[in-house]
Structure formats: structure tokens, C-alpha cells
Design an enzyme around this catalytic site. Sequence first.
Site, PDB file in Angstrom:
ATOM      1  N   ASN A  86       0.844  -1.196   0.000  1.00 27.64           N
ATOM      2  CA  ASN A  86       0.000   0.000   0.000  1.00 27.64           C
ATOM      3  C   ASN A  86       0.878   1.244   0.000  1.00 27.64           C
ATOM      4  O   ASN A  86       1.961   1.274   0.602  1.00 27.64           O
ATOM      5  CB  ASN A  86      -1.008   0.005   1.158  1.00 27.64           C
TER       6      ASN A  86
ATOM      7  N   GLU B 192       0.319   5.153   0.727  1.00 23.03           N
ATOM      8  CA  GLU B 192      -0.616   6.161   1.224  1.00 23.03           C
ATOM      9  C   GLU B 192      -0.236   7.556   0.748  1.00 23.03           C
ATOM     10  O   GLU B 192       0.830   7.766   0.151  1.00 23.03           O
ATOM     11  CB  GLU B 192      -0.685   6.083   2.759  1.00 23.03           C
TER      12      GLU B 192
ATOM     13  N   CYS C 297      -4.056   0.663  -2.603  1.00 19.72           N
ATOM     14  CA  CYS C 297      -3.901  -0.581  -1.837  1.00 19.72           C
ATOM     15  C   CYS C 297      -2.810  -1.472  -2.428  1.00 19.72           C
ATOM     16  O   CYS C 297      -2.471  -1.375  -3.613  1.00 19.72           O
ATOM     17  CB  CYS C 297      -5.201  -1.369  -1.842  1.00 19.72           C
TER      18      CYS C 297
ATOM     19  N   GLU D 185      -2.929  -4.638  -3.166  1.00 17.65           N
ATOM     20  CA  GLU D 185      -3.404  -5.534  -4.231  1.00 17.65           C
ATOM     21  C   GLU D 185      -3.454  -4.820  -5.566  1.00 17.65           C
ATOM     22  O   GLU D 185      -3.074  -5.366  -6.603  1.00 17.65           O
ATOM     23  CB  GLU D 185      -4.809  -6.046  -3.882  1.00 17.65           C
TER      24      GLU D 185
ATOM     25  N   CYS E  39     -10.100  -5.182   0.131  1.00 24.70           N
ATOM     26  CA  CYS E  39     -11.212  -4.227   0.131  1.00 24.70           C
ATOM     27  C   CYS E  39     -12.060  -4.391  -1.131  1.00 24.70           C
ATOM     28  O   CYS E  39     -11.670  -5.074  -2.095  1.00 24.70           O
ATOM     29  CB  CYS E  39     -10.684  -2.797   0.254  1.00 24.70           C
TER      30      CYS E  39
ATOM     31  N   CYS F   8     -10.483  -3.346  -4.532  1.00 27.64           N
ATOM     32  CA  CYS F   8      -9.497  -4.325  -5.020  1.00 27.64           C
ATOM     33  C   CYS F   8     -10.196  -5.567  -5.558  1.00 27.64           C
ATOM     34  O   CYS F   8      -9.760  -6.149  -6.564  1.00 27.64           O
ATOM     35  CB  CYS F   8      -8.505  -4.674  -3.918  1.00 27.64           C
TER      36      CYS F   8
HETATM   37  N1  THU Z   1      -5.293  -1.530   2.447  1.00 24.68           N
HETATM   38  C1  THU Z   1      -4.735  -2.323   1.480  1.00 24.68           C
HETATM   39  O1  THU Z   1      -3.605  -2.091   1.041  1.00 24.68           O
HETATM   40  N2  THU Z   1      -5.462  -3.367   1.022  1.00 24.68           N
HETATM   41  C2  THU Z   1      -6.706  -3.701   1.454  1.00 24.68           C
HETATM   42  O2  THU Z   1      -7.356  -4.547   0.855  1.00 24.68           O
HETATM   43  C3  THU Z   1      -7.248  -3.059   2.651  1.00 24.68           C
HETATM   44  C4  THU Z   1      -6.623  -1.751   2.984  1.00 24.68           C
HETATM   45  C5  THU Z   1      -4.524  -0.391   2.952  1.00 24.68           C
HETATM   46  C6  THU Z   1      -5.072   0.937   2.544  1.00 24.68           C
HETATM   47  C7  THU Z   1      -4.544   1.826   3.646  1.00 24.68           C
HETATM   48  O3  THU Z   1      -3.234   2.240   3.311  1.00 24.68           O
HETATM   49  C8  THU Z   1      -4.481   0.931   4.872  1.00 24.68           C
HETATM   50  O4  THU Z   1      -4.526  -0.402   4.364  1.00 24.68           O
HETATM   51  C9  THU Z   1      -5.596   1.131   5.866  1.00 24.68           C
HETATM   52  O5  THU Z   1      -6.836   1.101   5.240  1.00 24.68           O
END
Ligand code: THU
Length: 134
Positions: A42, A44, A53, A55, A89, A92
Site C-alpha cells: 500500500n 498512502e 492498496c 493488491e 477491500c 481491489c
Molecule cells: N489496504 C490495502 O492495502 N489493502 C486492502 O485490501 C485493505 C486496505 C490499505 C489501505 C490503507 O493504506 C491501509 O490499508 C488502511 O486502510
Amino acid sequence: MDDKTLLERAHDARERAYAPYSGFCVGAALLAKSGEVYAGCNVENASYGATNCAERTAFFKAVSEGEREFSKIAIVGGKDCEAAYCPPCGICRQVMREFCNPKEFYIVLEDGDGGVKKFLLGELLPEGFGPENL
Ligand code: THU
């Protein structure tokens, strides 16, 4: 490649997560049918909605390298680098649906308790909207 090895690759990717705002680090390892593995973490952003994310990072890396067919993805994530259950999520899941057959593509997760959970995409996104619906 077996599930455990793919999960290890996801763990390696998680170490590269850029998550200064949530502290929730996620890693993914996507196995293409070519045999190549694409890792993602991920990433941010100070403008939170611009976050990508793990994925989707893996999918977009793979597709931009010419891959279109995939077998499975391993995902690991958790707060402060603890092993936790980290299902993908909704956004994704939808990206997976674009490129993967819901009856064939597997999602491999750690259960947070030393075990592994494995789902077909169709189980996590039933009746999803895909390219063939257009
Ligand atoms: N996140 C992911 O990378 N993948 C997911 O499927 C769920 C959430 C990340 C996004 C964000 O940087 C952190 O997790 C908290 O939501």
C-alpha cells in the site's frame, strides 16, 4: 508456486509499505499464469483518498508489464506489522474481477492465527459486475 511461498513474497512486499497515516502495512504477491510474481504494497498519501492498496499496486504493475492472466494473489496485512486477517477491500475485489475468472482465481490470506484461508474470487465478490456485463 505454492501458497506458503506466495505468502512469503507478500510479507517481503509488506516491508516496503508506505503507510505513515494508518500504520497499517499491507503486502500482496500476485502470481500470473506466465509464472511471474508481481509484488505490491500500500502507498498512502497526505490526501488520504489518493492511497493505493497493495493488491491494486500488484495488479497495476503486472498489467503495465503486459500480463493479463492470473492464478492467485496472496495478501498479508496488519497494524504495526502484526500478522492479522486482511481480506481485500471492495475496490481491489472489483479490480481482480476485471482480469480474473471468479470461478478460478484464488485469494490466499493468513488467518491471523498461524493458519491460511483461501477463497475463490467468486466467494468474496458474488454476482460481481465484470467486462462481460457491458
Ligand atoms: N489496504 C490495502 O492495502 N489493502 C486492502 O485490501 C485493505 C486496505 C490499505 C489501505 C490503507 O493504506 C491501509 O490499508 C488502511 O486502510
